[in-house]
Scaffold this motif. Structure first.
Motif, PDB file in Angstrom:
ATOM      1  N   SER A   1       0.830  -1.203   0.000  1.00  0.00           N
ATOM      2  CA  SER A   1       0.000   0.000   0.000  1.00  0.00           C
ATOM      3  C   SER A   1       0.864   1.252   0.000  1.00  0.00           C
ATOM      4  CB  SER A   1      -0.921   0.006   1.230  1.00  0.00           C
ATOM      5  OG  SER A   1      -1.786  -1.106   1.221  1.00  0.00           O
ATOM      6  N   THR A   2       1.936   1.208   0.777  1.00  0.00           N
ATOM      7  CA  THR A   2       2.864   2.333   0.828  1.00  0.00           C
ATOM      8  C   THR A   2       3.544   2.536  -0.519  1.00  0.00           C
ATOM      9  OG1 THR A   2       3.262   1.979   3.195  1.00  0.00           O
ATOM     10  CG2 THR A   2       4.919   3.247   1.992  1.00  0.00           C
ATOM     11  N   SER A   3       3.906   1.449  -1.189  1.00  0.00           N
ATOM     12  CA  SER A   3       4.536   1.545  -2.515  1.00  0.00           C
ATOM     13  C   SER A   3       3.640   2.281  -3.495  1.00  0.00           C
ATOM     14  CB  SER A   3       4.838   0.144  -3.078  1.00  0.00           C
ATOM     15  OG  SER A   3       5.808  -0.504  -2.324  1.00  0.00           O
ATOM     16  N   ILE A   4       2.363   1.933  -3.495  1.00  0.00           N
ATOM     17  CA  ILE A   4       1.424   2.558  -4.430  1.00  0.00           C
ATOM     18  C   ILE A   4       1.251   4.033  -4.103  1.00  0.00           C
ATOM     19  CG2 ILE A   4      -1.009   2.558  -5.128  1.00  0.00           C
ATOM     20  CD1 ILE A   4      -0.879  -0.515  -4.896  1.00  0.00           C
ATOM     21  N   HIS A   5       1.230   4.357  -2.820  1.00  0.00           N
ATOM     22  CA  HIS A   5       1.149   5.763  -2.420  1.00  0.00           C
ATOM     23  C   HIS A   5       2.415   6.518  -2.844  1.00  0.00           C
ATOM     24  CE1 HIS A   5       0.304   9.331  -0.100  1.00  0.00           C
ATOM     25  NE2 HIS A   5       1.416   9.179   0.591  1.00  0.00           N
TER      26      HIS A   5
END
Length: 438
Positions: free
Chosen positions: A421-425
Motif C-alpha cells: 500500500s505504501t509503494s502505491i502511495h
C-alpha cells in the motif's frame, strides 16, 4: 527524456481504483500501515544471523545504517513474549498479572501459564504444521539468535547496500527460481553482458509460452522486487553526515529503475506487476477474513484496549476489501489433471520456499529484515489462497486443526500488505514530482 512515460506507466486491472489514492476504500486500505504502531503489528521475532545456505557468507555490511536494533526484552508485551499461541482472548488464556509474567523466561514457565484449551491448541498446531502448505521457511523462534525487532525503529530505506552482493541475491532469485533456463536472456540483468538489440522481447515471448502458474510466479517476484525498489527510491540516503543521516525521495534513482526509455520498456512491466501483486495479496486478505472474524480471535498482546482497536480496524479493512470487485481468481491455477496439478503446485511451493531461504544471503541486516518480512508476507498470502477448503471448514468457537497462522505469519502478512500500500502511495508521489519537473 520523456518524463511522462514514467508518470503514466503501470496501468493495469484495478488501476482505476488505485492510481490516485482518492477512492474512499483505497484510503481505508492505505490506512492499514498506521496500525503498525500497535505492538501486535510492529514487533516481529526474527533470526537475522542465519548463515546463507547457498554461497559463502560475504560478511555483514559494515555500513552503520545497515544495522538492526533489536527490541529489549523489557519492551516486549507480555502476550507476545508468551508465544504464538496466545493470540486468543484472555478468557482462553487466564495469564497471571503483569508483574509475574515479567519473570517468565523459560519455555516451561510459559507453558505453565496456559489453559488446557490453549495447550491442546498448541499441540494441534504442531501436529498439523507439516501438513500445511508452507511457502516460506520461517525462522525458529526458539533459536538463541532469534530476537524481537521493532519495525518502527528499523524502517525500510536505502542504506547504501548495493553492488555485486545485492545483485547476486536477485540474480539467484530470477535465474534459478523462476523456472527460467539459462539460455533465455533476462533483460537488464546487471551480471550478464547486454545482448545488443535484444530489448527483452525474446524473454517475454518465452514467458508467454509458459503455463499460467509459472507466469504468475514470475509476476509476483517482479512485483515484490518493484515494491522494494520504490521503497528504496522514496527513502534514499541523500546525505550521510557525521551526526545525522538524511533520507528522502530520489527522483533520478526512480527514473533509472522505472522510466520507459531508460529501462527499454521494462519499467512499465515492473509497475504492472506491482499492481498485480497488490491484487493477489488483497485477494488473500479477502479469503482469510473468516479466520479473524471468529469472536475468540483477538491477536492477543496483553493490552486489551489496543487488541480490541486492532481487531476492529482489521474487520473494517476486511469489510472494505469485500466491496472491491473480484481481485484474482486463484481457482484457475492448478486446475488441470490432478496428478500434474499436484506436482506443479509442489514445484511452485518449493521454488518460493527457496526464495525465502535466499533472503538469508542479504548482507545488509536491515535489508535482510525487510526482505524476509515481505517474502514471508507473500508466502503467507499464497498459503491462504491455496487453503480454501480448510478455511471454509473453520470451527466457529474453537481453534482449527486444519488451518492455522502463526503470529509470525500474521505480522508478515499485514506488514507485507502495508508495504505494498505504501509503494502505491509513493508511486503516486513520484508521479507528482515528475509532473512538477516537466
Amino acid at each position: 527524456m520523456n518524463r511522462e512515460r514514467v508518470a503514466s506507466a503501470g496501468r493495469s486491472p484495478g488501476r482505476l481504483l488505485l492510481r490516485r489514492g482518492k477512492h474512499r476504500r483505497v484510503q481505508q486500505l492505505q490506512a492499514l500501515p498506521s496500525r503498525q504502531e500497535a505492538d501486535g503489528e510492529r514487533l516481529l521475532q526474527m533470526n537475522l544471523k542465519r548463515p546463507c545456505p547457498f554461497w559463502p557468507d560475504d560478511g555483514h555490511c559494515s555500513i552503520k545504517d545497515c544495522h538492526v536494533e533489536p527490541c529489549p526484552e523489557s519492551k516486549i508485551p507480555v502476550g507476545i513474549k508468551s508465544g504464538n499461541y496466545n493470540k486468543y482472548s484472555p478468557a482462553v488464556d487466564p495469564a497471571p498479572d503483569t508483574a509475574e509474567c515479567e519473570q517468565v523466561k523459560e519455555l516451561g514457565a510459559i507453558n505453565s501459564t496456559l489453559s488446557n484449551r490453549s495447550k491442546q491448541a498448541f499441540a494441534d498446531w504442531a501436529r498439523h504444521d507439516d501438513a500445511q502448505d508452507h511457502f516460506c521457511e520461517l525462522d525458529d523462534e526458539t533459536s538463541p539468535d532469534s530476537e524481537y525487532v521493532d519495525l518502527l525503529l528499523n524502517p525500510e530505506r536505502f542504506t547504501g547496500y548495493k553492488g555485486p552482493s545485492a545483485w547476486r541475491v536477485w540474480n539467484s532469485i530470477y535465474e534459478e527460481n523462476c523456472f527460467k533456463p539459462r539460455s533465455v536472456y533476462r533483460p537488464l540483468n546487471p551480471l550478464v553482458p547486454s545482448r545488443g538489440d535484444d530489448d527483452g522481447e525474446s524473454f517475454y515471448t518465452w514467458l508467454e509460452g509458459l503455463c499460467l502458474e509459472k507466469r504468475v510466479f514470475y509476476r509476483l517476484i517482479s512485483g515484490l522486487h518493484s515494491s522494494i525498489n520504490i521503497h528504496l527510491c522514496a527513502e534514499y540516503l541523500l546525505d550521510e553526515g557525521w551526526d545525522r543521516s538524511v533520507w528522502g525521495p530520489n527522483v533520478q534513482e526512480f527514473r533509472q529503475r522505472f522510466d520507459t526509455a531508460e529501462t527499454k520498456g521494462e519499467g512499465t512491466r515492473r509497475l504492472k506487476n506491482l499492481y498485480f501483486l497488490y491484487l493477489i495479496e488483497l485477494r488473500a486478505l479477502y479469503k482469510v477474513a473468516p479466520y479473524f472474524e471468529r469472536a475468540f480471535v483477538n491477536l492477543y498482546t496483553g493490552n486489551l484496549q489496543e487488541d480490541a482497536a486492532t481487531k476492529e480496524l482489521l474487520l473494517q479493512v476486511f469489510g472494505e476489501i469485500r466491496a472491491f470487485p473480484m481481485h484474482f481468481d486463484e481457482k484457475s491455477m492448478f486446475a488441470g489433471h490432478k496428478i500434474e496439478a499436484k506436482i506443479l503446485k509442489e514445484e511452485f511451493r518449493l521454488h518460493f520456499k527457496n526464495i525465502s531461504r535466499i533472503m538469508d544471503c542479504v548482507g545488509c541486516s536491515k535489508c535482510r529484515l525487510w526482505g524476509k518480512l515481505q517474502t514471508q508476507g507473500l508466502g503467507t498470502a499464497l498459503k491462504i489462497l491455496f487453503s480454501e477448503k480448510e478455511i471454509q471448514n473453520l470451527p466457529e468457537h474453537s481453534p482449527s486443526q486444519g488451518f492455522q497462522l502463526t503470529r509470525q505469519e500474521i505480522v508478515a502478512l499485514l506488514n507485507g500488505f502495508a508495504r505494498l500500500s505504501t509503494s502505491i502511495h509513493q508511486l503516486h508521489l513520484f508521479r507528482l514530482m515528475l509532473k512538477d519537473n516537466r
